[in-house]
Enzyme design. Structure first.
Site, PDB file in Angstrom:
ATOM      1  CD  GLU A 148      -2.556   0.984   2.873  1.00 51.90           C
ATOM      2  OE1 GLU A 148      -2.191   0.342   3.794  1.00 51.90           O
ATOM      3  OE2 GLU A 148      -3.547   1.831   3.003  1.00 51.90           O
ATOM      4  CG  HIS A 182       2.439   3.375   3.984  1.00 53.28           C
ATOM      5  ND1 HIS A 182       2.186   2.449   3.367  1.00 53.28           N
ATOM      6  CD2 HIS A 182       2.005   3.440   5.085  1.00 53.28           C
ATOM      7  CE1 HIS A 182       1.558   1.286   4.180  1.00 53.28           C
ATOM      8  NE2 HIS A 182       1.357   2.058   5.136  1.00 53.28           N
ATOM      9  CG  ASP A 221       0.597  -1.363   6.350  1.00 51.71           C
ATOM     10  OD1 ASP A 221       1.230  -0.259   6.993  1.00 51.71           O
ATOM     11  OD2 ASP A 221      -0.542  -1.251   6.008  1.00 51.71           O
ATOM     12  CG  HIS A 235      -3.574  -3.366   5.801  1.00 48.54           C
ATOM     13  ND1 HIS A 235      -3.266  -1.993   5.375  1.00 48.54           N
ATOM     14  CD2 HIS A 235      -4.637  -3.710   5.136  1.00 48.54           C
ATOM     15  CE1 HIS A 235      -3.992  -1.701   4.052  1.00 48.54           C
ATOM     16  NE2 HIS A 235      -4.942  -2.778   4.221  1.00 48.54           N
ATOM     17  CD  GLU A 249      -7.695  -0.121   5.560  1.00 47.08           C
ATOM     18  OE1 GLU A 249      -6.545  -0.704   6.023  1.00 47.08           O
ATOM     19  OE2 GLU A 249      -7.583   1.115   5.110  1.00 47.08           O
ATOM     20  CG  HIS A 254      -2.094   5.244   5.404  1.00 46.73           C
ATOM     21  ND1 HIS A 254      -1.913   4.171   5.307  1.00 46.73           N
ATOM     22  CD2 HIS A 254      -1.959   5.963   4.346  1.00 46.73           C
ATOM     23  CE1 HIS A 254      -1.212   3.988   4.425  1.00 46.73           C
ATOM     24  NE2 HIS A 254      -1.421   5.048   3.479  1.00 46.73           N
ATOM     25  CD  GLU A 288       1.497   3.107   8.804  1.00 51.02           C
ATOM     26  OE1 GLU A 288       0.703   1.910   8.958  1.00 51.02           O
ATOM     27  OE2 GLU A 288       1.438   3.953   7.992  1.00 51.02           O
TER      28      GLU A 288
END
Lengths: 264, 264, 264, 264, 264, 264
Positions: free
Chosen positions: F33, F35, F44, F119, F121, F175, F180
């Protein structure tokens, strides 16, 4: 035969509605799940259906038959799937239902589909079904659009303070608590027995799930917080806040024409 | 908080019912489907729910939330899936729902599950889900049993002669006709508008299906026969015949103790 | 290398057929299922294949390899899936097979696909697969069309009276009875042993299904009515009636050019 | 009514066979696939069925109805799925069919299931279905066992030298070549037209697959090598080698008692 | 932040790569599987990732995150799925992953997807997922193309003779043998312990599979042949042969512009 | 060859670990994904793998290969699935992967499986797969247990105050933000380019989702809040808080013996 609930409409009236520009159908989704000794198993379906009805009146939409069964209840948001009375769908069936029903509405001619969710654990599985249905529909009709929401996410701060004067502790422990009980006292008072409310402190939830579930980790009442502070008046505050904000959001996203916002 | 409908029961009352010997839950299944200009889209769900309620009272069972969406309507029994208002599930979603819900009821402790179908096209897909769920459940609990039926199959010859004095032409063309309309006039009269009944001859159906469907092959009314002969009295005859016979059949198969047969 | 059965055709001959305007393939579907002590397990597949062959000759179509396995046999139409010899598919596999095979034929260039069913319980699952395949195919080729039928639905009243001089009692109890046995005596006489026919009264079937099945509810013979009245002559009457009417129906729906109707 | 093919057996005879100790059923699997201008589309199903029949006679097994449709043909082993005449199943349908049919045979009482494959691309998908079915069956019956094989893997070196005197180039290019054509000349000579064999050099296959397929990469004949050297005599050598070795392998693995090995 | 591995790229750099004409992503696929006492469980994933990296540098492609889990290991190519350490996916999950990931890359804008397989048993299930994804993608973008390969199929005869001076016995028994061990000695020498190599003769494999598996049929080491002849030098020969030939093949099929072939 | 990462272990070492009483495997799950411009696509997966490694050392567990692909990114937690670089799985593939891999670990002999999610989701789809796998496993082994968690749910209030001195605004907008980025600066500093951080205010997220997504609703950077405040020191605080608390939770739930809690 006029109603916002399409199950009560005859086919000719319904056909005329679908053919309108910007026609919108709201699908309420709930669950069959224990809600403690003071409320019935159908709370989630009853509330999402009623809220969808008010939103439909505000926006000119119609309401589809409610999804009466939902995804597996989880301890951190609903007490858990192991409790008697909780009767759930797995991921594939729920996602498939959403996909089929949404695809059907879009192919019949609705411009917009709104899913108004009333059971926390449903959200991601509805997301999957809705995403798949809209993606496929847009291959042939790029005007198709959809919205997905859970109704409690539309309660504003001011309302929270009124409903929870001692402080709001989070939606996760609201299962069978003040929110749902107040709305039920407003909308289905004959189905609530406040004398049976168990007045215990809010559940202390672990930040993780275990398999298999341990029944001792959530309150024996089946509720995650006490409903003692619930009242029909608070239910009205909540209903007004939710329906006004949801209607405004749908108007903004979908440019619905019939919305008349009336902030309570 | 007493009711045969489990969505209206609190968790404690429900738990006590499930724990009884021979406990039985009836799942009514319907559809969201056009039923002509004189009746609403929810007829199949409304009727199967109401009939299940009467059977539950006769037999001591409880009634689960109705399945409001059903399998694709077909021209030879329901007019067809292409008609606006008809909002259907595919095979996988319907079969999966039945499997999940039945598995949940059996694992909660019900001894028997009965599915009372109110939409012709559902039958085989319910059969698959029910067969899969019971087969799996019986690996660990060999006392689990289930029954599947469509309610119209329990109308006896004598009742048929009373309801259809000019001769009964077959259940296949009863979509939106005398049977359903009479039952609705009895159970939900405010949802029927007899002045809008289209009085046309019974549909002449081909003995096969074509893909894609040809809308011209079934009456424009959406009904497969005229509902002109419908009345609440005939609805009562039908309801009595069906519920008495279904209750007797369940009693015979499942040895339910609370049944009191009262032939009308 | 000329044949109506495509498994016997070489690729070049087959390619030429597919490329013809209005090219049509008929897929016969059967089952592997006990048919009593006097007939073999493959009756349903043998009959649907043979009937498809005659229809193909009348209409200029070709016949695909038969589906030798079918959906779970049910007591009310085939005696039940619990009987030794009955070897069935679940819903997903049968529906998936239909979808894949039909999609392949349409993408190869056939204008029409006809499924000629010879096992009662298959119908709805074939419907689902066929509906899905045709819907997808028509996104790119709107001329694709399909027909689904069960062959016994094409026996006319006059033929019924000749074949069942003592009165016809319904297709549901014809499993292993006069219809199938007469056709087998005509088409595969060496596979029938009339001396082993068990001459019992027609099965009395309940108007519902139970799970798990009760073997005592259907005759021990595995047949639902006696085949005593079967004969090759009656088989010829049935074959002529069915194939003439099916060919006529296909001609009417699909405008096939090579049909020469010869009413027997 | 004696036969090794169970579709030709009546239910009583079949029941007796299933009840024998060590009862074994062989399921032949093929495909519907072009095999060049000199052979019919049904070659793979015809050969696996015939070979299974001979093995069954040697071992006392019975043969189930052949799987007439197989997995998508691939250029490196069968010419490719894009060729007209090739009519294939996807992975889910084929795997599901195997699972359902094998599960049914094991639950009916067979001790062993053997799948004898005649279409290269089927193997892995059959493996999945068979592995799933046997794993589930063994939860309740630990004596259930199964074997999976492709028949050409049992041709020994000595036979290869006789059949391919100029050197064997690999099974991958044998699609429509000497192996299959020789076996067809022996078993179904009326379905082969040697005058139409295209005598081209073996296909040069890439060591990878591309999507979508490029029709120009394999010979226009649809065959991957020339069948010119095929003869019924060579077919007899191959059939004897395969069936003797397969029977011996089954005897060794399953301790079948009726095997009489006769090396040709 | 430059790398051929896209998990190491930031979104802006990645976006620019995708937008290039002929942009190509290589997906390496492996397994989590025992590889004897001298090598780790992750060999297949490590090797396919490393080989993909070299090919990407030669061709201007980027490498997607490796598929670390593969299809069920089989005795004839990997020792078998029953061995501790072997952790596999079933067909549906693997095929679904391939379909989803490939669909995503094509919709993001890649012109080509290459799957470089490093676990024998994966091939057919990847084929299914890739075929489905590309077929769907090409409905809207007919320039989408894909290639599927297993890296060992690109070792030429000359290299084989150098690496296996005593004769090459077939890829099927190379599990944990000279090929994989040599490549690991070159690419991850710290993860190989040559002192633990078990020097046994090549496994004698049956030409069929049995269910359930018999652990006694393959060597106790978990390897199908001895890795004694492995060396980093031979690993280099293999790596050069494979990556040069794969790059050349991709160049030829996909007309990649950045390839500079350097035959070692 | 000692490591907590099982992909680096040889089969013998691994076998010994699995056979230990209370043996535990941790499966880290991430995503591919975008970032933002300052971090790579693999964040992630990198973080969940690294955190799982530290937890494994504290608890005596081993770490399985990371799930490098995750469920569709959503605007309210990850920016959205429409962004280039975000490469996702659908629900069925992710749930199936979890089910297969967990089932395999439990059948190999692990007493406990822990899934450590990185992650947002993914959570509900992992829940479904894990619930299904454990339910099935417990039919034969009632000692099998599992835990599911997302690592950020273990950051305590004191740590939050240190890491977010200006106030913590919620995990949903983290996010690509301080959490992170700080962890990446600690664990993979060479993969972060702080000079490319876009310093914008936190994203204002709607309390609902729309389909199709509107790219204008989330910041163009791809991040939902600014990472300007990130530092390796803060990463250390976060890592210590998370791993200590996770280890303590696993110890408490699973009675792991090797845990030595060291609050940093």
């Amino acid at each position: 035969m006029t109603s916002v609930f399409l199950e009560d409409l005859d086919a000719e009236t319904y056909s005329a509605i679908v053919a309108e520009e910007g026609s919108t159908v709201i699908i309420p989704t709930g669950a069959t799940e224990q809600h403690g000794p003071h409320m019935p198993l159908g709370v989630d379906a009853m509330l999402s259906k009623a809220i969808a009805g008010v939103v439909a009146e505000k926006t000119g939409a119609v309401v589809a038959p409610v999804f009466a069964y939902g995804y597996k209840s989880q301890p951190r948001s609903g007490g858990g799937n192991h409790r008697v009375g909780t009767t759930s769908l797995g991921a594939a069936a729920l996602t498939g239902m959403v996909d089929d029903v949404v695809s059907s509405f879009l192919s019949q001619g609705f411009a917009h589909v709104v899913i108004l969710n009333g059971h926390f654990e449903n959200y991601q599985f509805i997301y999957e079904g809705l995403d798949n249905a809209v993606s496929r529909a847009r291959v042939s009709s790029t005007s198709s659009r959809a919205v997905l929401l859970s109704y409690w996410d539309f309660v504003d701060e001011a309302t929270l303070e009124q409903v929870f004067p001692n402080g709001f502790l989070g939606w996760d422990i609201e299962h069978g608590g003040v929110l749902e009980t107040s709305l039920m006292l407003l909308l289905h008072p004959e189905k609530v027995d406040m004398s049976r409310v168990v007045d215990h402190p809010p559940a202390k939830l672990t930040p993780y799930d275990i398999f298999p579930e341990d029944p001792a980790r959530t309150p024996a009442s089946g509720c995650l917080s006490s409903a003692k502070g619930a009242s029909a008046e608070r239910g009205q505050l909540l209903l007004d806040a939710v329906t006004t904000q949801v209607a405004a959001a749908l108007d903004g996203e979908l440019s619905l024409e019939k919305i008349t916002l009336e902030v309570s």
